[in-house]
Design a protein around this motif. Structure first.
Motif, PDB file in Angstrom:
ATOM      1  N   ILE A 208       4.620  -5.056  -1.517  1.00 37.79           N
ATOM      2  CA  ILE A 208       4.231  -3.900  -0.538  1.00 37.79           C
ATOM      3  C   ILE A 208       5.661  -3.447   0.413  1.00 37.79           C
ATOM      4  O   ILE A 208       5.667  -2.393   0.740  1.00 37.79           O
ATOM      5  CB  ILE A 208       3.226  -4.552   0.565  1.00 37.79           C
ATOM      6  N   VAL A 209       6.500  -4.445   0.691  1.00 39.32           N
ATOM      7  CA  VAL A 209       7.575  -4.031   1.358  1.00 39.32           C
ATOM      8  C   VAL A 209       8.497  -3.051   0.489  1.00 39.32           C
ATOM      9  O   VAL A 209       9.113  -2.261   0.941  1.00 39.32           O
ATOM     10  CB  VAL A 209       8.444  -5.479   1.694  1.00 39.32           C
ATOM     11  N   ALA A 210       8.735  -3.440  -0.887  1.00 41.68           N
ATOM     12  CA  ALA A 210       9.268  -2.699  -1.841  1.00 41.68           C
ATOM     13  C   ALA A 210       8.762  -1.433  -1.839  1.00 41.68           C
ATOM     14  O   ALA A 210       9.543  -0.325  -1.971  1.00 41.68           O
ATOM     15  CB  ALA A 210       9.402  -3.205  -3.229  1.00 41.68           C
ATOM     16  N   ALA A 211       7.220  -1.198  -1.817  1.00 42.72           N
ATOM     17  CA  ALA A 211       6.900   0.103  -1.872  1.00 42.72           C
ATOM     18  C   ALA A 211       6.970   0.847  -0.656  1.00 42.72           C
ATOM     19  O   ALA A 211       7.278   2.094  -0.741  1.00 42.72           O
ATOM     20  CB  ALA A 211       5.395  -0.098  -2.226  1.00 42.72           C
TER      21      ALA A 211
ATOM     22  N   ALA B 206       3.430   1.295 -11.970  1.00 42.60           N
ATOM     23  CA  ALA B 206       3.751   2.101 -10.734  1.00 42.60           C
ATOM     24  C   ALA B 206       5.282   1.817 -10.865  1.00 42.60           C
ATOM     25  O   ALA B 206       6.025   2.952 -10.557  1.00 42.60           O
ATOM     26  CB  ALA B 206       3.303   1.649  -9.490  1.00 42.60           C
ATOM     27  N   ALA B 207       5.954   0.665 -10.673  1.00 41.21           N
ATOM     28  CA  ALA B 207       7.477   0.867 -10.688  1.00 41.21           C
ATOM     29  C   ALA B 207       8.200   1.568 -11.901  1.00 41.21           C
ATOM     30  O   ALA B 207       9.116   2.389 -11.376  1.00 41.21           O
ATOM     31  CB  ALA B 207       7.882  -0.751 -10.817  1.00 41.21           C
ATOM     32  N   VAL B 208       7.718   1.614 -13.112  1.00 39.31           N
ATOM     33  CA  VAL B 208       8.402   2.294 -13.948  1.00 39.31           C
ATOM     34  C   VAL B 208       8.110   3.971 -13.857  1.00 39.31           C
ATOM     35  O   VAL B 208       9.128   4.442 -13.985  1.00 39.31           O
ATOM     36  CB  VAL B 208       7.717   1.933 -15.581  1.00 39.31           C
TER      37      VAL B 208
ATOM     38  N   LEU C 269       2.156   1.513  -5.920  1.00 43.10           N
ATOM     39  CA  LEU C 269       2.706   0.095  -5.971  1.00 43.10           C
ATOM     40  C   LEU C 269       2.218  -0.558  -4.742  1.00 43.10           C
ATOM     41  O   LEU C 269       2.077  -1.911  -4.851  1.00 43.10           O
ATOM     42  CB  LEU C 269       4.154   0.406  -5.889  1.00 43.10           C
ATOM     43  N   ALA C 270       2.066   0.006  -3.599  1.00 42.85           N
ATOM     44  CA  ALA C 270       1.601  -0.759  -2.538  1.00 42.85           C
ATOM     45  C   ALA C 270       0.250  -1.062  -2.581  1.00 42.85           C
ATOM     46  O   ALA C 270       0.031  -2.261  -2.086  1.00 42.85           O
ATOM     47  CB  ALA C 270       1.868   0.326  -1.213  1.00 42.85           C
ATOM     48  N   ALA C 271      -0.388  -0.346  -3.204  1.00 46.52           N
ATOM     49  CA  ALA C 271      -2.067  -0.849  -3.353  1.00 46.52           C
ATOM     50  C   ALA C 271      -2.018  -2.127  -4.364  1.00 46.52           C
ATOM     51  O   ALA C 271      -2.838  -3.052  -4.254  1.00 46.52           O
ATOM     52  CB  ALA C 271      -2.895   0.295  -3.902  1.00 46.52           C
TER      53      ALA C 271
ATOM     54  N   LEU D  13       5.933   9.603  -4.050  1.00 47.33           N
ATOM     55  CA  LEU D  13       4.984   9.130  -2.942  1.00 47.33           C
ATOM     56  C   LEU D  13       3.867   8.590  -3.468  1.00 47.33           C
ATOM     57  O   LEU D  13       3.241   7.565  -3.297  1.00 47.33           O
ATOM     58  CB  LEU D  13       4.732  10.110  -1.956  1.00 47.33           C
ATOM     59  N   GLY D  14       3.119   9.375  -4.610  1.00 50.38           N
ATOM     60  CA  GLY D  14       1.746   8.692  -5.280  1.00 50.38           C
ATOM     61  C   GLY D  14       2.125   7.445  -5.896  1.00 50.38           C
ATOM     62  O   GLY D  14       1.465   6.380  -5.784  1.00 50.38           O
TER      63      GLY D  14
END
Length: 163
Positions: free
Chosen positions: A67-70, A17-19, A99-101, A93-94
């Motif tokens: 989570i905070v980064a997302a 997700a980060a990539v 990433l948050a999940a 946004l997806g």
């Protein structure tokens, strides 16, 4: 590849997700996209260090940091929503939501990976420290008498030490 095998499932999802979040910033580039790339790069650096086996403490654990980064990335993406193509913003946004999940799953799976329940090589600290038949030396506390064992002697060539 060795690092990839050392990561857990949630960490692998967070890395992908980060990539993808970094890839979603291609196009018109501003300080907002730079902050998004920096945030996603920080998550990747965190996961790389965990894959290498580095031990360091993060308040709240890795999951909370992810989570905070997302959330921060999503806020930055929403700030540029009207300045970028809609499809690119929805993709970004997806990626932030995935990433948050992943961070939430990591937080639930292991709230604080830095704290070991019982480190190897140490004895159990739940045993009582004082046993009835042990020959132990009792160290006086502040409430007990703490007189010195022998009286202080004056220093040679000077006044006596203050008590």
């Amino acid at each position: 590849m060795v690092l990839w095998r050392r990561l857990g499932v949630e960490q692998k999802v967070a890395a992908v997700a980060a990539v993808l979040l970094i890839v979603s910033t291609l196009g018109p580039f501003s300080f907002v996209e730079a902050a998004t790339v920096l945030t996603a790069g920080g998550v990747l650096a965190l996961l790389r260090l965990r894959g290498l086996g580095r031990r360091f403490h993060l308040p709240g654990g890795d999951g909370l940091v992810i989570i905070v980064a997302a959330g921060w990335s999503a806020l930055l993406i929403v700030a540029r929503l009207l300045d970028r193509p809609l499809g690119q913003s929805v993709l970004a946004l997806g990626c932030a939501a995935v990433l948050a999940a992943a961070g939430l799953r990591d937080r639930v799976a292991d709230p604080d990976p830095d704290v070991d329940s019982a480190p190897s090589g140490y004895e159990d600290v739940t045993e009582p420290l004082h046993r009835e038949n042990d020959a132990t030396v009792v160290i006086p506390t502040d409430t007990e008498d703490t007189r010195p064992i022998r009286p202080r002697e004056p220093r040679p060539g000077g006044p006596p030490r203050p008590r």
